[in-house]
Design an enzyme around this catalytic site. Structure first.
Site, PDB file in Angstrom:
ATOM      1  N   TYR A 140       1.143  -1.675   0.586  1.00 34.33           N
ATOM      2  CA  TYR A 140       0.000  -0.022  -0.323  1.00 34.33           C
ATOM      3  C   TYR A 140       0.873   1.242  -0.041  1.00 34.33           C
ATOM      4  CZ  TYR A 140      -3.045   4.029   2.110  1.00 34.33           C
ATOM      5  OH  TYR A 140      -3.351   5.224   1.819  1.00 34.33           O
ATOM      6  N   GLY A 282       3.800  -5.035  11.614  1.00 34.69           N
ATOM      7  CA  GLY A 282       4.252  -4.504  10.673  1.00 34.69           C
ATOM      8  C   GLY A 282       3.254  -2.726  10.867  1.00 34.69           C
TER       9      GLY A 282
END
Ligand code: UDP
Length: 327
Positions: A140, A282
């Protein structure tokens, strides 16, 4: 100005479109309604279309004599971008290039682009300045960084003016509670917590409470969606051929997950049970903007500088629309 707002039926895009219209601009939302909501667009102002549909885009830019584009349309689920990167590169990168090439074909040379603090990846230091290295840690973030790069190159070669605005945590809802956050699936902290207060969820799961932060939970910079919208308008009004803005949009204030949950408890009067789980893969412990550049370059000041009024606005929306836009 005549402005095409891609993703104008989405969360941030719908707030920006409405603010633009209120400021006297002619506004058209361009949205494929995959994640957008018809009910988030002013009547008669929706062009239903996909970014990959070049002919439709060009026709829309021409028919409405568009002077500038605000580009919000994108897929934005970080986790899904890891498991299905093709979907993200295709929509966010190829789709945006299709939009940019449609602009070239028609001669539109101003664009304000929704970028993200996810382009920085793990920050070198906090607060994050725009000069920090951009090393995304998920697809992303890369899709947004690729477009920042493409915009810089197009701007130089074709004399465009552009702004890449790197959002921190978009949150809150319009003051009247008529526009707000309605994602399916919902993954964002504030709407999930408020769904507990509405009785739609049993509890909120806190991802990690042993992180290297004062209370052990993740710190984020929550920026009100109408402050994001006003920054886009400030940027748009300053764009000339050759102008380049690359700015963080945040408040400069960090708020922990526990502080968000506590604010929601106070504002809703609901106990909001919380369950502690391990950290989410993450998730950096702290992401806070150095937001001074946008203030200087865009002459922009966020109006919401603490979490309580942001949650209050979100709560108004959720109470008025317990099932979102209902579509
Ligand atoms: N978070 C959480 N529980 C949830 C959803 C989010 O503890 O159910 C935390 C998440 O780890 C992050 C913060 O809340 O630190 C904001 O997450 P969100 O998904 O809203 O935005 P992000 O920062 O990931 O863009």
């Amino acid at each position: 100005m005549n402005v095409l707002v891609s993703g104008g039926a989405g969360y941030v895009g719908s707030h920006a479109a409405r603010m633009l219209a209120n400021a006297g601009h002619e506004v058209w939302a361009y949205d494929n309604l995959v994640f957008g909501h018809r009910g988030a667009v002013a009547p008669g102002r929706l062009i239903e279309g996909d970014l990959l549909d070049r002919p439709k885009l060009e026709a829309a830019l021409k028919a409405h004599k568009i002077d500038a584009v605000m580009h919000f349309a994108a897929f934005a689920y970080v986790g899904e971008s890891v498991t299905d990167p093709g979907k993200y590169y295709h929509n966010n990168v190829v789709g945006t290039l299709s939009l940019m090439d449609a602009m070239r074909a028609v001669g539109v040379r101003r664009i304000v682009f929704s970028s993200t603090c996810a382009t920085y990846g793990e920050p070198e230091s906090v607060p994050i300045r725009e000069s920090q290295a951009q090393n995304p840690i998920n697809p992303y973030g890369y899709t947004k960084l690729v477009i920042e790069r493409a915009l810089a190159d197009y701007a130089k070669a074709y004399k465009w003016g552009y702004a890449a605005l790197r959002y921190f945590n978009a949150s809150g809802a319009s003051a009247d509670g008529d526009l707000g956050e309605d994602h399916d699936p919902e993954t964002h902290l504030i709407p999930l917590v408020l769904q507990v207060a509405l009785g739609q969820r049993e509890h909120i799961t806190i991802f990690g409470d042993k992180l290297p932060t004062p209370d052990g939970t993740c710190i984020r910079d929550y920026i009100h969606v109408d402050d994001l919208a006003s920054a886009h308008i400030s940027a748009l009004e300053r764009l000339e051929p050759g102008t380049e803005f690359k700015c963080n949009l945040g408040t400069g204030q960090g708020t922990s997950v526990k502080e968000v949950v506590d604010a929601c408890r106070r504002i809703t009067g609901h106990a909001i049970p919380a369950v502690i789980a391990g950290p989410r893969a993450g998730d950096p412990p702290a992401l806070v903007a150095d937001a001074s550049l946008a203030r200087r370059e865009l002459g922009w000041t966020p109006r919401f500088t603490s979490i309580a009024p942001i949650v209050e606005s979100a709560w108004r929306w959720h109470q008025k629309h317990p099932n979102g836009y209902g579509d």
